[in-house]
Design a protein around this motif. Structure first.
Motif, PDB file in Angstrom:
ATOM      1  N   ARG A  71       0.884  -1.228   0.192  1.00 14.17           N
ATOM      2  CA  ARG A  71      -0.061   0.080  -0.006  1.00 14.17           C
ATOM      3  C   ARG A  71       0.935   1.273   0.041  1.00 14.17           C
ATOM      4  N   ALA A  72       1.952   1.158   0.711  1.00 13.22           N
ATOM      5  CA  ALA A  72       2.897   2.519   1.080  1.00 13.22           C
ATOM      6  C   ALA A  72       3.326   2.764  -0.440  1.00 13.22           C
ATOM      7  N   THR A  73       3.778   1.958  -1.135  1.00  7.72           N
ATOM      8  CA  THR A  73       4.371   1.970  -2.563  1.00  7.72           C
ATOM      9  C   THR A  73       3.341   2.585  -3.533  1.00  7.72           C
ATOM     10  N   ALA A  74       2.165   1.945  -3.465  1.00  7.38           N
ATOM     11  CA  ALA A  74       1.162   2.326  -4.374  1.00  7.38           C
ATOM     12  C   ALA A  74       0.637   3.995  -4.086  1.00  7.38           C
ATOM     13  N   VAL A  75       0.543   4.210  -3.001  1.00  8.31           N
ATOM     14  CA  VAL A  75       0.049   5.495  -2.385  1.00  8.31           C
ATOM     15  C   VAL A  75       1.186   6.363  -2.716  1.00  8.31           C
ATOM     16  N   ALA A  76       2.365   6.290  -2.456  1.00  7.11           N
ATOM     17  CA  ALA A  76       3.396   7.022  -2.946  1.00  7.11           C
ATOM     18  C   ALA A  76       3.587   7.327  -4.365  1.00  7.11           C
ATOM     19  N   ALA A  77       3.305   6.209  -5.089  1.00  8.13           N
ATOM     20  CA  ALA A  77       3.437   6.464  -6.737  1.00  8.13           C
ATOM     21  C   ALA A  77       1.974   7.305  -7.137  1.00  8.13           C
ATOM     22  N   PHE A  78       0.860   7.506  -6.464  1.00  4.61           N
ATOM     23  CA  PHE A  78      -0.399   7.885  -6.652  1.00  4.61           C
ATOM     24  C   PHE A  78      -0.148   9.619  -6.949  1.00  4.61           C
ATOM     25  N   PRO A  79      -0.621  10.087  -8.036  1.00  7.09           N
ATOM     26  CA  PRO A  79      -0.555  11.724  -8.130  1.00  7.09           C
ATOM     27  C   PRO A  79      -1.468  12.191  -7.196  1.00  7.09           C
ATOM     28  N   ASP A  80      -1.076  12.858  -6.189  1.00 10.60           N
ATOM     29  CA  ASP A  80      -1.832  13.562  -4.942  1.00 10.60           C
ATOM     30  C   ASP A  80      -2.921  12.490  -4.487  1.00 10.60           C
ATOM     31  N   PHE A  81      -2.561  11.795  -3.681  1.00 13.79           N
ATOM     32  CA  PHE A  81      -3.542  10.553  -3.124  1.00 13.79           C
ATOM     33  C   PHE A  81      -4.415  11.337  -2.111  1.00 13.79           C
ATOM     34  N   GLU A  82      -3.864  12.341  -1.353  1.00 10.94           N
ATOM     35  CA  GLU A  82      -4.733  12.944  -0.297  1.00 10.94           C
ATOM     36  C   GLU A  82      -5.904  13.579  -1.037  1.00 10.94           C
ATOM     37  N   ALA A  83      -5.856  14.281  -2.148  1.00  5.95           N
ATOM     38  CA  ALA A  83      -7.010  15.003  -3.072  1.00  5.95           C
ATOM     39  C   ALA A  83      -7.895  13.741  -3.572  1.00  5.95           C
ATOM     40  N   GLY A 142      -2.479  -2.806  -2.506  1.00  2.83           N
ATOM     41  CA  GLY A 142      -1.727  -2.049  -3.064  1.00  2.83           C
ATOM     42  C   GLY A 142      -1.514  -2.218  -4.723  1.00  2.83           C
ATOM     43  N   ALA A 143      -2.468  -3.267  -5.329  1.00  4.05           N
ATOM     44  CA  ALA A 143      -2.567  -3.112  -6.641  1.00  4.05           C
ATOM     45  C   ALA A 143      -3.249  -1.929  -7.220  1.00  4.05           C
ATOM     46  N   ALA A 144      -2.732  -1.615  -8.503  1.00  2.01           N
ATOM     47  CA  ALA A 144      -3.406  -0.727  -9.105  1.00  2.01           C
ATOM     48  C   ALA A 144      -5.048  -0.971  -9.486  1.00  2.01           C
ATOM     49  N   LEU A 145      -5.391  -2.323  -9.982  1.00  4.12           N
ATOM     50  CA  LEU A 145      -6.741  -2.609 -10.015  1.00  4.12           C
ATOM     51  C   LEU A 145      -6.823  -4.143  -9.653  1.00  4.12           C
ATOM     52  N   THR A 146      -7.995  -4.681  -9.245  1.00  2.00           N
ATOM     53  CA  THR A 146      -8.029  -6.482  -8.828  1.00  2.00           C
ATOM     54  C   THR A 146      -7.819  -7.069 -10.298  1.00  2.00           C
ATOM     55  N   GLN A 147      -7.638  -8.366 -10.123  1.00  2.90           N
ATOM     56  CA  GLN A 147      -7.545  -9.152 -11.445  1.00  2.90           C
ATOM     57  C   GLN A 147      -8.786  -9.167 -12.216  1.00  2.90           C
TER      58      GLN A 147
END
Lengths: 254, 464
Positions: free
Chosen positions: B32-44, B259-264
């Protein structure tokens, strides 16, 4: 031009510092005066009421909040050597008194002038410590301070000015130590399992000293480290910054 | 000893449970930490997700009616259930009218919440779980211990032994692939022969009447497409206005859970099989379940209805990580469970849950819809106090303490005496046994007070 008056700040020492480790209170006095503040210690201070707040006794917590507001509102600023007690005043007093039109503005006004001490020294006073200490330190981010007040960089920045001090990484620095106020008394075995892991991480960091900004968390971790026979010594961050960490660590006989 | 305490002691004494929970939750935390860090403006994105849910919860009646009309227009039958019992009666009724002997079920937490597995068994209907972890749970006769990984408390070795004992043709090799194949051999024909498929819903889309499901095994599809009749059970808070809203929530859900972008597998279904369709169910029934949700909205728990069941709060909870999901005793474990279970099963039986939290705030920090879980738990504690559910000893001790706090002179005297008493119990700075603090000193030493109190020393003139 007359010299600008020194800001007068009230020091709310917290009930734990008052009873268990007064030297944190004196370190606070020293650091604040060094930062150019005129410090007042209101003698009638007791506890911020957090145990009642977190136990669900909102009426008692609100009564204690009113008393504390009345005590502290004459001062320009209130500083507290604990993120968790500062958050009780700054975040929870206005919630507790949200339905009390007479007290809510007073709660909000006090909340806006209440600071955790390291935030106050770093961001309001722009103070830089002149202390020196030859030691490696691991820093634990206490939960309330971190998540309710955003205390993260302030202590690390202040510590970076202490000559000879080396900050080492601590795995899970932001993970709760299991103290949780009365949680450790209500659910001792869960609390123990949590602090056991915390202590193992502190030992694995190899640091000489464990630092944090909340005495409750520090007592929990220091007590577990001692029971494990670890050599890591624990201090409140302020003791290092005020240059008094050459004295006994938490739990060491003077 | 309360039921909760007994379950906690049992969990803490189980070294295998600790390893199993830590493996899955620890991996999820890192991913999750990796996915959130890579997400542009997760807070918004998180604020927008919370706003979407708040808007829906505030206008629930409107969107549910729109969903019902559009689902009916697509050929589905919509049923309403106020309680868990009504929901189960509706589902069992549809199965009986269809003459169904077996159902292929795709894991849904709502199904667990309303006790559907039990209701089907009572009605003599065979249940085939299509989710691998839920199959493990069914074989071992347990309840899910996590809302995303129902069998997270089990290790590979334990599952292997279970499959060897219970599968017709167990695996020969000790590999995950061989074990999954063993489950496929055991389940697949039964899945394809089931008369009715029962699935849940991650989102209900109001302006199309569609149902959205996400899985990593494609098992929702296996419960929906092959059987003649499909029944969807969903909580009423699952509705979102439109497809773009569902897509936004999906982006938050998958990243927060695994942490996946989408489920299978992410599938949108609209109505049953139409003329000319090659496959799909002949009948589609959607059971919309309230089961206390309307009450939650009215009683200060509206923010809890934002929950999209990602499991991030439990994956990051220090308490859950030590005791696992079964210790919580309800359908939903972890922080979200500690808020939901008292609403679903009553506060007095679940008083422990709302207190067994250190209030460290990590759960709210990682919640993709920013549910103020600590605040909601504090609300339950206040209700428990007001209603007199707290133990008398606690009330008396806290009452005495609070009275002292409000009388500064007596407080000073009391703390001065307490400090002196504690110093008498200390040896070389530490207290290793202290009456009234046995829970503390059983597991750790208590640093003794330094001397007299700060206020005493300050009053005597000490300044440094």
């Amino acid at each position: 031009m007359p010299p600008s008056p020194r800001p007068s700040v009230a020091l709310f020492v917290t009930c734990l510092v008052d009873a268990m480790r007064p030297r944190i209170g004196f370190a606070a006095l020293a650091a604040l005066e060094d930062a150019g503040c005129e410090v007042v210690v209101p003698a009638e201070q007791t506890c911020c009421g957090q145990p009642a707040l977190n136990s669900g006794d909102a009426a008692a917590a609100a009564a204690i909040a009113r008393q504390t507001i009345a005590l502290l509102e004459p001062y320009e600023a209130v500083v507290v050597p604990s993120g968790s007690c500062a958050a009780t005043i700054a975040c929870h007093y206005p919630e507790l008194l949200a339905n009390d039109p007479a007290w809510l503005p007073r709660a909000q006004a006090l909340a806006s002038r209440t600071y955790e001490i390291l935030t106050y020294l770093d961001q309001v006073c722009d103070w830089r410590p002149s202390a020196a200490l030859d030691a490696s330190v691991a820093y634990h981010d206490s939960c309330s301070g971190l998540r309710e007040l955003g205390i993260k960089q302030q202590p690390r920045r202040l510590l970076s000015h202490v000559k000879g001090l080396r900050q080492v990484p601590l795995a899970g620095a932001e993970t709760c130590c299991g103290f949780g106020g009365t949680f450790c008394v209500k659910y001792p075995s869960i609390s123990n399992a949590i602090v056991e892991e915390k202590a193992a991480a502190i030992e694995a960091s190899g640091a000489d000293l464990l630092l944090s900004g909340d005495l409750g968390c520090l007592m929990n971790m220091a007590g577990k480290l001692h029971r494990r026979g670890a050599s890591t010594r624990a201090f409140h961050t302020l003791e290092v910054l005020a240059g008094v960490a050459d004295g006994p660590a938490i739990g060491e006989a003077p | 000893m309360s039921g909760f305490t007994r379950r906690v002691e049992h969990a803490l004494a189980d070294p295998v449970l600790k390893i199993a929970v830590e493996l899955t939750a620890g991996t999820a935390e890192a991913k999750r930490a990796t996915a959130v860090a890579a997400f542009p403006d997760f807070e918004a994105a998180r604020a927008r997700a919370a706003a979407i849910k708040d808007h829906v919860v505030a206008n629930l009646g409107h969107y549910l009616q729109e969903f019902e009309a559009n689902a009916q227009a697509a050929g589905a039958t919509v049923h309403w259930a106020r309680t868990a019992e009504e929901a189960c009666e509706t589902v069992v009724g549809i199965c009986k009218r269809a003459g169904a002997r077996s159902v292929a079920r795709s894991k849904s937490m709502l199904g667990e919440e309303i006790g559907l597995p039990h209701a089907l068994a009572q009605a003599g209907i065979e249940r085939i779980e299509t989710d691998l972890a839920e199959h493990i749970i069914q074989l071992s006769g347990e309840r899910p211990s996590h809302i995303v990984w129902p069998a997270m408390h089990k290790t590979r070795e334990q599952v292997s032994a279970l499959f060897r004992a219970r599968h017709h043709e167990p695996h020969l090799e000790e590999t995950i692939a061989a074990m999954a194949e063993s489950a496929r051999r055991h389940l697949r024909s039964a899945m394809l022969e089931a008369d009715v498929g029962i699935s849940g819903a991650n989102f209900l889309i109001a302006d199309t009447g569609s149902v959205c499901t996400v899985t990593n095994e494609g098992n929702a599809e296996l419960s929906i497409v092959p059987p003649r009749i499909n029944i969807v059970t969903a909580g009423i808070e699952k509705v979102v206005p439109s497809l773009p809203h569902a897509i936004h929530m999906l982006r938050m859900l998958a990243r927060s859970a695994t942490g996946a972008a989408l489920t299978q597998y992410t599938t949108f279904y609209t109505g049953p099989k139409r003329a000319g369709d090659r496959d799909g169910p002949e009948e589609m029934h959607i059971v919309l379940v309230d089961n206390g949700r309307t009450d939650m909205r009215e009683s200060g728990l509206a923010e809890m209805l934002r929950c999209i069941r990602c499991g991030a709060c439990m994956n990051h909870c220090v308490v859950f990580r030590q005791i696992g999901g079964h210790a919580y005793g309800g359908t939903y474990p972890g922080p979200m469970g500690a808020v939901l279970t008292p609403a679903l099963d009553g506060l007095s039986a679940n008083r422990d849950l709302v207190h067994a939290c250190t209030m460290n705030g990590k759960c709210q920090e990682v919640c993709p819809v920013n549910i103020p879980l600590p605040t909601l738990l504090r609300g339950w504690r206040e209700k428990s106090w007001r209603e007199g559910l707290e133990p008398q000893a606690v009330r008396r001790a806290l009452g005495l303490w609070a009275w002292g706090v409000r009388h500064p002179r007596l407080y000073r005297l009391g703390s001065a005496l307490a400090v002196r008493a504690m110093r008498m119990a200390a040896r070389a700075g530490w207290i290793s046994r202290l009456p009234l603090a046995g829970g503390w000193t059983r597991h750790r030493d208590l640093p003794a007070p330094e001397g007299t109190t700060f206020i005493e020393q300050y009053a005597r003139g000490r300044r440094r």
